[in-house]
Design a protein around this motif. Structure first.
Motif, PDB file in Angstrom:
ATOM      1  N   ALA A   1       0.834  -1.204   0.000  1.00  0.00           N
ATOM      2  CA  ALA A   1       0.000   0.000   0.000  1.00  0.00           C
ATOM      3  C   ALA A   1       0.868   1.253   0.000  1.00  0.00           C
ATOM      4  N   ILE A   2       1.927   1.234   0.781  1.00  0.00           N
ATOM      5  CA  ILE A   2       2.865   2.369   0.784  1.00  0.00           C
ATOM      6  C   ILE A   2       3.508   2.514  -0.583  1.00  0.00           C
ATOM      7  N   LEU A   3       3.941   1.393  -1.154  1.00  0.00           N
ATOM      8  CA  LEU A   3       4.545   1.419  -2.488  1.00  0.00           C
ATOM      9  C   LEU A   3       3.575   1.962  -3.528  1.00  0.00           C
ATOM     10  N   ALA A   4       2.317   1.545  -3.463  1.00  0.00           N
ATOM     11  CA  ALA A   4       1.302   2.012  -4.419  1.00  0.00           C
ATOM     12  C   ALA A   4       1.117   3.515  -4.335  1.00  0.00           C
ATOM     13  N   GLU A   5       1.093   4.041  -3.113  1.00  0.00           N
ATOM     14  CA  GLU A   5       0.924   5.485  -2.951  1.00  0.00           C
ATOM     15  C   GLU A   5       2.176   6.237  -3.380  1.00  0.00           C
ATOM     16  N   TRP A   6       3.310   5.709  -3.010  1.00  0.00           N
ATOM     17  CA  TRP A   6       4.580   6.355  -3.316  1.00  0.00           C
ATOM     18  C   TRP A   6       4.793   6.456  -4.827  1.00  0.00           C
ATOM     19  N   THR A   7       4.450   5.400  -5.551  1.00  0.00           N
ATOM     20  CA  THR A   7       4.654   5.367  -7.000  1.00  0.00           C
ATOM     21  C   THR A   7       3.421   5.814  -7.786  1.00  0.00           C
ATOM     22  N   ARG A   8       2.336   6.100  -7.056  1.00  0.00           N
ATOM     23  CA  ARG A   8       1.061   6.492  -7.683  1.00  0.00           C
ATOM     24  C   ARG A   8       0.608   5.445  -8.712  1.00  0.00           C
ATOM     25  N   ASN A   9       0.702   4.185  -8.298  1.00  0.00           N
ATOM     26  CA  ASN A   9       0.395   3.051  -9.166  1.00  0.00           C
ATOM     27  C   ASN A   9      -1.077   2.679  -8.994  1.00  0.00           C
ATOM     28  N   ASP A  10      -1.900   3.116  -9.941  1.00  0.00           N
ATOM     29  CA  ASP A  10      -3.343   2.869  -9.844  1.00  0.00           C
ATOM     30  C   ASP A  10      -3.701   1.392  -9.939  1.00  0.00           C
ATOM     31  N   ALA A  11      -2.950   0.629 -10.719  1.00  0.00           N
ATOM     32  CA  ALA A  11      -3.228  -0.810 -10.828  1.00  0.00           C
ATOM     33  C   ALA A  11      -2.986  -1.508  -9.492  1.00  0.00           C
ATOM     34  N   LEU A  12      -1.907  -1.136  -8.809  1.00  0.00           N
ATOM     35  CA  LEU A  12      -1.622  -1.729  -7.509  1.00  0.00           C
ATOM     36  C   LEU A  12      -2.644  -1.274  -6.472  1.00  0.00           C
ATOM     37  N   ARG A  13      -3.042  -0.011  -6.533  1.00  0.00           N
ATOM     38  CA  ARG A  13      -4.094   0.487  -5.638  1.00  0.00           C
ATOM     39  C   ARG A  13      -5.377  -0.320  -5.815  1.00  0.00           C
ATOM     40  N   ALA A  14      -5.743  -0.582  -7.056  1.00  0.00           N
ATOM     41  CA  ALA A  14      -6.968  -1.347  -7.342  1.00  0.00           C
ATOM     42  C   ALA A  14      -6.838  -2.785  -6.846  1.00  0.00           C
ATOM     43  N   ALA A  15      -5.669  -3.372  -7.028  1.00  0.00           N
ATOM     44  CA  ALA A  15      -5.452  -4.747  -6.573  1.00  0.00           C
ATOM     45  C   ALA A  15      -5.555  -4.832  -5.049  1.00  0.00           C
ATOM     46  N   ILE A  16      -5.004  -3.853  -4.357  1.00  0.00           N
ATOM     47  CA  ILE A  16      -5.084  -3.842  -2.895  1.00  0.00           C
ATOM     48  C   ILE A  16      -6.525  -3.638  -2.447  1.00  0.00           C
ATOM     49  N   ALA A  17      -7.255  -2.779  -3.140  1.00  0.00           N
ATOM     50  CA  ALA A  17      -8.669  -2.551  -2.796  1.00  0.00           C
ATOM     51  C   ALA A  17      -9.497  -3.814  -3.003  1.00  0.00           C
ATOM     52  N   ALA A  18      -9.141  -4.627  -3.996  1.00  0.00           N
ATOM     53  CA  ALA A  18      -9.882  -5.860  -4.285  1.00  0.00           C
ATOM     54  C   ALA A  18      -9.451  -7.024  -3.401  1.00  0.00           C
ATOM     55  N   LEU A  19      -8.358  -6.868  -2.674  1.00  0.00           N
ATOM     56  CA  LEU A  19      -7.805  -7.979  -1.901  1.00  0.00           C
ATOM     57  C   LEU A  19      -8.756  -8.558  -0.858  1.00  0.00           C
ATOM     58  N   PRO A  20      -9.485  -7.768  -0.082  1.00  0.00           N
ATOM     59  CA  PRO A  20     -10.384  -8.397   0.902  1.00  0.00           C
ATOM     60  C   PRO A  20     -11.404  -9.342   0.269  1.00  0.00           C
ATOM     61  N   LYS A  21     -11.973  -8.930  -0.850  1.00  0.00           N
ATOM     62  CA  LYS A  21     -12.958  -9.778  -1.529  1.00  0.00           C
ATOM     63  C   LYS A  21     -12.285 -11.033  -2.102  1.00  0.00           C
ATOM     64  N   THR A  22     -11.102 -10.862  -2.650  1.00  0.00           N
ATOM     65  CA  THR A  22     -10.363 -11.985  -3.218  1.00  0.00           C
ATOM     66  C   THR A  22      -9.963 -12.993  -2.146  1.00  0.00           C
ATOM     67  N   LEU A  23      -9.475 -12.477  -1.002  1.00  0.00           N
ATOM     68  CA  LEU A  23      -9.102 -13.376   0.092  1.00  0.00           C
ATOM     69  C   LEU A  23     -10.313 -14.083   0.679  1.00  0.00           C
ATOM     70  N   ALA A  24     -11.415 -13.367   0.784  1.00  0.00           N
ATOM     71  CA  ALA A  24     -12.644 -13.986   1.302  1.00  0.00           C
ATOM     72  C   ALA A  24     -13.080 -15.130   0.381  1.00  0.00           C
ATOM     73  N   ALA A  25     -12.981 -14.910  -0.927  1.00  0.00           N
ATOM     74  CA  ALA A  25     -13.337 -15.967  -1.881  1.00  0.00           C
ATOM     75  C   ALA A  25     -12.391 -17.159  -1.754  1.00  0.00           C
ATOM     76  N   ALA A  26     -11.094 -16.893  -1.559  1.00  0.00           N
ATOM     77  CA  ALA A  26     -10.121 -17.981  -1.403  1.00  0.00           C
ATOM     78  C   ALA A  26     -10.391 -18.775  -0.127  1.00  0.00           C
ATOM     79  N   LEU A  27     -10.729 -18.071   0.956  1.00  0.00           N
ATOM     80  CA  LEU A  27     -11.032 -18.757   2.213  1.00  0.00           C
ATOM     81  C   LEU A  27     -12.309 -19.589   2.115  1.00  0.00           C
ATOM     82  N   ALA A  28     -13.255 -19.145   1.296  1.00  0.00           N
ATOM     83  CA  ALA A  28     -14.528 -19.850   1.158  1.00  0.00           C
ATOM     84  C   ALA A  28     -14.458 -20.995   0.148  1.00  0.00           C
ATOM     85  N   THR A  29     -13.377 -21.069  -0.604  1.00  0.00           N
ATOM     86  CA  THR A  29     -13.228 -22.092  -1.639  1.00  0.00           C
ATOM     87  C   THR A  29     -12.990 -23.471  -1.015  1.00  0.00           C
ATOM     88  N   ASP A  30     -13.580 -24.473  -1.608  1.00  0.00           N
ATOM     89  CA  ASP A  30     -13.360 -25.857  -1.188  1.00  0.00           C
ATOM     90  C   ASP A  30     -12.079 -26.353  -1.868  1.00  0.00           C
TER      91      ASP A  30
END
Length: 92
Positions: free
Chosen positions: A31-60
């Motif tokens: 997150a610090i790296l994303a802000e420091w480099t103003r990397n919108d793709a990394l910002r979006a990936a970090i924002a999507a991470l909770p949903k992605t991790l929740a899906a991984a935890l719910a996967t059989d």
């Protein structure tokens, strides 16, 4: 950044207390790296991470058990920001 790393949804998402520090530290660094480099793709990936991790935890994951249960070793791959995490996983 809308929240501090310790109060982020990613840190609260963890289903186990031992998982949280393993995820929060690297995500905070990214997150610090994303802000420091103003990397919108990394910002979006970090924002999507909770949903992605929740899906991984719910996967059989039981379909992977037959291939892994008798394995004496496994390969762990990683590159870029995931390289350190892959190294840590390879020690487990």
């Amino acid at each position: 950044m809308g929240s501090t790393p310790a109060s982020s949804p990613i840190c609260r998402l963890s289903a186990s207390a031992s998982l949280s520090p393993k995820i929060c530290g690297p995500v905070a660094a990214l997150a610090i790296l994303a802000e420091w480099t103003r990397n919108d793709a990394l910002r979006a990936a970090i924002a999507a991470l909770p949903k992605t991790l929740a899906a991984a935890l719910a996967t059989d994951w039981s379909a992977a058990l037959p291939a892994l249960q008798n394995a004496s070793s496994v390969y762990v791959l990683g590159r870029g920001p995931g390289f350190a995490m892959a190294q840590e996983a390879s020690l487990k």
